[in-house]
Motif scaffolding. Sequence first.
Motif, mmCIF file in Angstrom:
data_model
loop_
_atom_site.group_PDB
_atom_site.id
_atom_site.type_symbol
_atom_site.label_atom_id
_atom_site.label_comp_id
_atom_site.label_asym_id
_atom_site.label_seq_id
_atom_site.Cartn_x
_atom_site.Cartn_y
_atom_site.Cartn_z
ATOM 1 N N GLU A 1 -48.214 1.249 25.821
ATOM 2 C CA GLU A 1 -46.752 1.067 25.400
ATOM 3 C C GLU A 1 -45.860 2.201 26.065
ATOM 4 O O GLU A 1 -44.658 2.129 25.898
ATOM 5 N N ARG B 1 -52.079 3.952 21.664
ATOM 6 C CA ARG B 1 -51.275 2.909 22.260
ATOM 7 C C ARG B 1 -50.510 3.191 23.699
ATOM 8 O O ARG B 1 -49.435 3.268 23.738
ATOM 9 N N ARG C 1 -47.320 6.470 18.585
ATOM 10 C CA ARG C 1 -47.986 5.540 19.720
ATOM 11 C C ARG C 1 -49.214 6.455 20.369
ATOM 12 O O ARG C 1 -50.147 5.773 20.725
ATOM 13 N N GLU D 1 -41.429 7.914 17.598
ATOM 14 C CA GLU D 1 -41.957 6.820 18.195
ATOM 15 C C GLU D 1 -43.210 7.124 19.149
ATOM 16 O O GLU D 1 -44.251 6.627 19.295
#
Length: 622
Positions: free
Chosen positions: A112, A109, A104, A100
Amino acid sequence: GGVSLRMAYYGSTMCFVGAHLAHGGARTSRRNADAAAVSHRTVFYLGAKAVQEAREDRCVPCGHDDEGGRPSSLGIDDHDLVFWMGDLNYRLGGGLSADEVCERATTLRLGELLPHDQLTAERHAGRAFRGFEEGTLAFPPTYKYQPGTDSYERRPEKKRRAPAWCDRILWRNEACHRTVQTDYRTAEGLEGSDHRPVAAVFAVAVRVVDRVACAALRERIVDGTGVEKEPVDAGAAHRVGCLLAAVGLRAAGLLGAGTALDSLLYGRLVSATWNITLYNALGDGDDLYGVEPLSYYVKNLLLNFNGLAILAFLYPLAVAFRCVLGHCLNSEPSLPKATRSWHTFASSQTLRTIIILLPMYLWLLVVGSRPHKEERFLYPIYPLILVASSLCIVEATRVLTTLTERASHRQDAPAASQSSRRTRALLLSVLAVGLCATLSLSRTVALHRYYAAPAVLYGRLRDHIVVTRGDRATSVCVGGQWHTFPATYLLPDGAALHFLKSGFDGQLPAAFSYPGFHRAPQSAFNDANAEEPDRYIAGGVSSCDYIVELLLDPIEGERAGPETLAYMREDKGGRWEEVAAVPYLDGRQSAWWARTGLMPGTRRGGELAWARYAAFTRTPVS
């Protein structure tokens, strides 16, 4: 660990710390501890002159003020600007998997991921790097890359690690130094490691000191003795006034509430504080209940606190000795933490501590000067005795450190000697506290073993009454041992304590009445400690169901046995039998040193003499 570098630029001091903290995702607390250890244990030994210049130039105090004297060393936090950098190893929490995080981070990202950053969370919670700042993390996590590439490590044969911002740069500056970070990024093209190095650019305002003007100003504020005058704090008088007003209002509130409640219950104006002062200090009440010399309190403190009591009263002398020692050695910059000179003592933490402890010494002066003395009068200062004794141990370690440094003639102690000084101080503290704790434990065990008989006996007597008499009305009588009755709750329902005439001719306690929620005048007591005949049980010994008495072996010059034994022998209408007895130490015939604590080698019939604390029951005879 960490490596630190310092520099002075014009009138500003800067410290740069390169650190590598503990690795591992779940070791956040260890990383916090590592950072704190680096900060506390890093010391720059510069000599007294350089440190004094830094103190004069800086906009906030620096150096080891709490250690006294003119410090000849600086710590990391004693600098105007501090920069921390390196592999700080803080990871991403929140239970995110490596896949994960990689996904990201690769797609940028970052918003996040930022809420899961451990370092940011620890800083905001104040658990690490308190007061430090960091620029925005606008670049991907700097760990863990596949060396030689621009991709995160995801090969199956390698250990999988979730990417994280391990490599960081933080800074802290004093209010008078404006610091702006103009750039914070990763260094592109450096792919030889599984980390990506980071770089930052800062714009810093430094202080420029005109030392000629400072010297001229100093001459204007130094008197003829060469001692610098303390700056006048215009708000000091106002703060002191506010403090005194706050203390006065609180005291008035407490006294007013107590007076109002007492007056309501007694139906007339009553002030317990004024009555105590009037009766004891201004009247003759102190002389009515026994007079003891000052040695009574000395013995009491030594028995209850042993060596800690001595240390508590030696604390002011220890402080004075350290100040004299520091004054004599103040011209020697070879001592990195010499005690401060007299002219700065008034603003020190030590003086504030003495002021805090001053009520203890004043209280002792007040109660020690009164003729009547009781152990309970010392209870209010028991906490302060422990504080003062602890501070005395601290002062002793400081003096020991100063003397050992003086004896060794060292100009600048190496960093390794810091550990040995701390070890000596720790050993001295552990030795002092361990010895006092051992003596205290011995005293506590001895008190229970030697003098617990009243509580034990009344517990057995309660069981006997419950079994033989149930809830019938029962009279338990005492003579000369009225003062050792532990508590009414040890007697069962239906049983009451009564008094027989004994050698004590003063005022005895009265039974507590429960009048309900209304005023009840109390006329059972007098203020002359005079005997009240109505305290004794009506009918004498024949009205008693039980008698409790301490049976001591008579010694030469004393009367033979207590009066209660004679009462039982002369009781024509009843036969008295012993139902329980518990050993009780006879202090008159025991060695004083043996009864002060649980001493090895003491034996019954030798250094210790024992009596019996006994209970007797009455059986009527025709």
